[in-house]
Scaffold this motif. Structure first.
Motif, mmCIF file in Angstrom:
data_model
loop_
_atom_site.group_PDB
_atom_site.id
_atom_site.type_symbol
_atom_site.label_atom_id
_atom_site.label_comp_id
_atom_site.label_asym_id
_atom_site.label_seq_id
_atom_site.Cartn_x
_atom_site.Cartn_y
_atom_site.Cartn_z
ATOM 1 N N UNK A 144 -8.712 -2.793 -15.679
ATOM 2 C CA UNK A 144 -8.327 -4.398 -15.342
ATOM 3 C C UNK A 144 -6.356 -3.941 -15.784
ATOM 4 N N UNK A 145 -6.355 -3.335 -16.120
ATOM 5 C CA UNK A 145 -4.724 -2.846 -16.160
ATOM 6 C C UNK A 145 -4.318 -2.015 -14.572
ATOM 7 N N UNK A 146 -5.647 -0.743 -14.448
ATOM 8 C CA UNK A 146 -4.911 -0.162 -13.243
ATOM 9 C C UNK A 146 -5.064 -1.449 -11.819
ATOM 10 N N UNK A 147 -6.300 -1.724 -11.750
ATOM 11 C CA UNK A 147 -5.779 -3.467 -10.842
ATOM 12 C C UNK A 147 -4.858 -3.976 -11.326
ATOM 13 N N UNK A 148 -3.788 -3.892 -12.210
ATOM 14 C CA UNK A 148 -2.816 -4.667 -12.179
ATOM 15 C C UNK A 148 -1.661 -4.366 -11.110
ATOM 16 N N UNK A 149 -2.145 -2.987 -10.501
ATOM 17 C CA UNK A 149 -1.189 -1.707 -10.434
ATOM 18 C C UNK A 149 -0.688 -2.366 -9.073
ATOM 19 N N UNK A 150 -2.317 -2.347 -8.351
ATOM 20 C CA UNK A 150 -2.222 -2.235 -6.614
ATOM 21 C C UNK A 150 -1.207 -3.201 -6.013
ATOM 22 N N UNK A 151 -0.474 -4.214 -6.563
ATOM 23 C CA UNK A 151 0.863 -4.402 -6.186
ATOM 24 C C UNK A 151 1.733 -3.407 -5.856
ATOM 25 N N UNK A 152 1.890 -3.313 -6.848
ATOM 26 C CA UNK A 152 3.092 -1.914 -6.637
ATOM 27 C C UNK A 152 2.875 -0.548 -6.216
ATOM 28 N N UNK A 153 0.883 -0.613 -5.956
ATOM 29 C CA UNK A 153 0.355 1.345 -4.518
ATOM 30 C C UNK A 153 0.773 0.594 -3.087
ATOM 31 N N UNK A 154 0.535 -0.892 -3.139
ATOM 32 C CA UNK A 154 1.341 -1.426 -1.934
ATOM 33 C C UNK A 154 2.221 -1.115 -1.716
ATOM 34 N N UNK A 155 3.128 -1.625 -2.440
ATOM 35 C CA UNK A 155 4.245 -1.601 -1.671
ATOM 36 C C UNK A 155 5.270 -0.167 -1.769
ATOM 37 N N UNK A 156 4.524 0.498 -2.576
ATOM 38 C CA UNK A 156 5.248 1.963 -2.192
ATOM 39 C C UNK A 156 4.418 2.370 -0.811
ATOM 40 N N UNK A 157 3.137 2.088 -0.488
ATOM 41 C CA UNK A 157 2.688 2.046 0.350
ATOM 42 C C UNK A 157 3.377 1.332 1.460
ATOM 43 N N UNK A 158 3.658 0.677 2.251
ATOM 44 C CA UNK A 158 4.805 -0.093 2.418
ATOM 45 C C UNK A 158 5.957 0.882 3.029
ATOM 46 N N UNK A 159 6.368 1.441 1.571
ATOM 47 C CA UNK A 159 8.236 2.183 2.030
ATOM 48 C C UNK A 159 7.316 3.356 3.165
ATOM 49 N N UNK A 160 5.843 4.091 2.611
ATOM 50 C CA UNK A 160 5.468 5.651 3.219
ATOM 51 C C UNK A 160 5.840 5.201 4.621
ATOM 52 N N UNK A 161 4.789 4.087 4.959
ATOM 53 C CA UNK A 161 5.341 3.434 6.585
ATOM 54 C C UNK A 161 5.892 3.740 7.289
ATOM 55 N N UNK A 162 7.384 3.172 6.614
ATOM 56 C CA UNK A 162 8.019 2.727 6.765
ATOM 57 C C UNK A 162 9.373 4.397 7.626
ATOM 58 N N UNK A 163 9.188 5.524 6.435
ATOM 59 C CA UNK A 163 9.635 6.887 6.171
ATOM 60 C C UNK A 163 8.604 7.435 7.668
ATOM 61 N N UNK A 164 7.411 7.406 7.272
ATOM 62 C CA UNK A 164 6.297 8.006 8.810
ATOM 63 C C UNK A 164 7.178 7.352 9.962
ATOM 64 N N UNK A 165 7.234 6.646 10.643
ATOM 65 C CA UNK A 165 7.952 5.656 11.440
ATOM 66 C C UNK A 165 8.981 6.294 12.002
ATOM 67 N N UNK A 166 9.811 6.557 10.704
ATOM 68 C CA UNK A 166 11.541 7.261 11.038
ATOM 69 C C UNK A 166 11.189 8.546 11.937
ATOM 70 N N UNK A 167 10.121 9.417 10.391
ATOM 71 C CA UNK A 167 9.463 10.977 10.558
ATOM 72 C C UNK A 167 8.696 11.596 12.753
ATOM 73 N N UNK A 168 8.419 9.878 12.965
ATOM 74 C CA UNK A 168 7.990 10.199 14.413
ATOM 75 C C UNK A 168 8.830 10.131 15.681
#
Length: 517
Positions: A144-168
């Motif tokens: 239950x506590x891990x599932x509360x973290x999905x929003x944090x994980x997705x937020x960081x994944x979106x930051x990764x997307x931006x970083x990868x786009x810049x790297x490309x």
């Protein structure tokens, strides 16, 4: 010493004869006629000394398992004729990992080496101390506590997307909008930025800063290098207290990084103690460190060790898995296309808010993630030593016997996974219901829990398994949903790594953004 001389000195003669008899017993008579291990099937040759240096680590064990697929245990001789036992069957694995789990411990040399990277936390504790620590820490990793973290994980994944786009954009390759990207470091920074807030309430922001000492420290500490493998090998033959005193560059590096990480963790703990005193127990509900501090069960020094363990193991597992998932998707375009179709169907846009039920219900996504973890387990091999005489798969095992557990080999065992054990088959992990709908399964179609050892099983199973799988779902959905991925070369990456499975020289792939998502 001539025979006449020996006869004139009967005491010396007796010592020589006793030594010869003891040597004969140790090398010939005991192993062949009296040892309780003598009936265990044996490999041909004496090759186990090579396991630590081979690529990938575990390929020899896989070959031995394929040669004797029905064996529960396989005896391997080293260069000195001393046996090491490879666990290869479900009964043997059940006894070592569950039934008699506390009859086996990691050897002291290996524990001492690992402690310099991950601290003396839950992974390296043994016996009653391990039981105590796991009892205190387990509530913090409730699903239950891990599932509360999905929003944090997705937020960081979106930051990764931006970083990868810049790297490309910075590293274009060929035509068509592709860029050359090294994914290992990006993956490590993503997972560090997730484990930081989740475990310690500290956002390291390694995805958005040019230099980050925490990220750089772990990247350097876990960097695949043959000198590091040789350094690890020293711990098998020389006491750790002596290894630490050797004038080696690796010693200097590990001491410097270890000191820096410990001081950082200690400072964070002191800050957390002050915050809890000022703001009360409601602080940072999803923060694992807050919960540990509030139990009062650990000293600050013990908490530092736990934090080192969570930081190292907690981010490296998913970072490695994400890298290999992207490689597999590049190698098998049909898998990538099918996965992306499912992602886009269930997540209309990468800006969509994610909840746990969306990602956990996506059958093909879960299948790809499970197959990645099966084919490329983060830790490909580990060892155990019998600390007392015990039983394994019907054999009496003397105290001091060394065992090797090889997730890389077990996870590809044809006895469990069939003739296509080396192939990525996400459908293994998908059940089709009578109405035609699908849902993920947890077995991959096998009949035993011990067919996959990526997170081990039993009391010593990885406490962060569900956390790592949640991270991986988010990261794979975010990367594959947003980018087309292609191989840069048809040459297979060389799998290496001191502790974990990494691609030697990094994982370079061609990425192109999907503008419509």
């Amino acid at each position: 010493m001539t025979p006449n001389v020996l006869l004139r000195h009967p005491f010396s003669f007796s010592i020589v004869v006793a030594f010869i008899l003891l040597l004969a017993d140790a090398l010939v008579i005991y192993p062949r006629f009296r040892s309780p291990l003598r009936n265990i099937p044996q490999t041909t040759g004496r090759e186990n000394g090579r396991i630590i240096f081979e690529s990938p680590r575990g390929k020899s064990a896989l070959r031995w398992i394929r040669e004797q697929p029905d064996a529960e245990l396989i005896r391997i001789k080293n260069a000195f004729g001393l046996p090491t036992i490879l666990c290869s069957g479900p009964d043997a694995l059940r006894d070592i990992l569950n039934t008699h789990v506390y009859d086996f411990e990691k050897s002291w040399g290996v524990r001492a080496f690992l402690a310099r990277a991950i601290g003396w936390g839950l992974i390296l504790s043994e016996g009653a101390e391990h039981t105590r620590q796991k009892k205190v820490l387990t509530p913090a990793f409730h699903i239950r506590r891990i599932r509360e973290l999905y929003s944090l994980m997705w937020e960081k994944t979106q930051i990764l997307q931006s970083g990868l786009e810049a790297d490309i954009k910075d590293h274009p390759i060929g035509s068509g909008g592709f860029g050359l990207v090294e994914l290992s470091e990006w993956s490590s920074r993503l997972t560090l930025d997730i484990i930081g807030p989740a475990a310690m309430g500290r956002d390291f922001q390694s995805l958005t800063t040019e230099e980050n000492p925490i990220a750089d420290a772990f990247l350097e500490m876990l960097r695949p290098d043959r000198s590091r493998l040789a350094f690890l090998g020293l711990h098998f033959i020389i006491p750790e207290s002596i290894v630490r005193r050797l004038p080696l560059k690796t010693n200097e590096t590990l001491n410097r990084i270890g000191t820096f990480l410990r001081h950082t963790c200690y400072d964070i703990i002191q800050e957390k103690n002050r915050e809890l005193m000022e703001k009360g127990t409601g602080l940072a509900e999803y923060d694992i460190l807050s919960r540990i501090v509030q139990t009062g069960e650990f000293t600050d020094a013990e908490i530092v060790d736990q934090m080192l363990t969570f930081l190292a193991a907690g981010h490296e597992t998913t970072a490695s898995a994400l890298t290999w998932a992207c490689y597999l998707c590049a190698k098998y375009p049909e898998v990538q296309q099918k996965l992306r179709a499912e992602i886009h169907e269930n997540i209309p846009s990468s800006t969509t808010t994610i909840t746990w039920d969306i990602l956990e219900s996506m059958s093909y996504l879960n299948g790809v993630c499970e197959e990645t973890l099966r084919l490329y387990p983060t830790v490909p091999a580990t060892i155990r030593e019998a600390v007392r005489t015990t039983q394994v798969a019907g054999y009496t095992i003397p105290k001091g016997t060394d065992f090797i557990l090889v997730p890389y080999a077990i996870n590809r065992h044809p006895r469990f996974w069939g003739d296509n054990a080396d192939m990525i088959v996400p459908e293994r992990w998908i059940d089709t219901l009578p109405d035609g709908t699908t849902r993920p399964n947890k077995t991959g179609g096998t009949t035993t829990n011990f067919s996959e050892l990526t997170f081990l099983h039993g009391p010593r199973a990885c406490i962060g398994r569900d956390f790592a799988k949640a991270e991986l779902r988010c990261a794979v959905a975010g990367v594959i949903g947003k980018f087309e991925i292609e191989l840069c070369t048809l040459e297979e990456p060389k799998v290496t790594g001191v502790i974990t499975m990494k691609a030697e020289g990094g994982m370079y792939l061609r990425l192109r953004p999907i503008e419509s998502w």
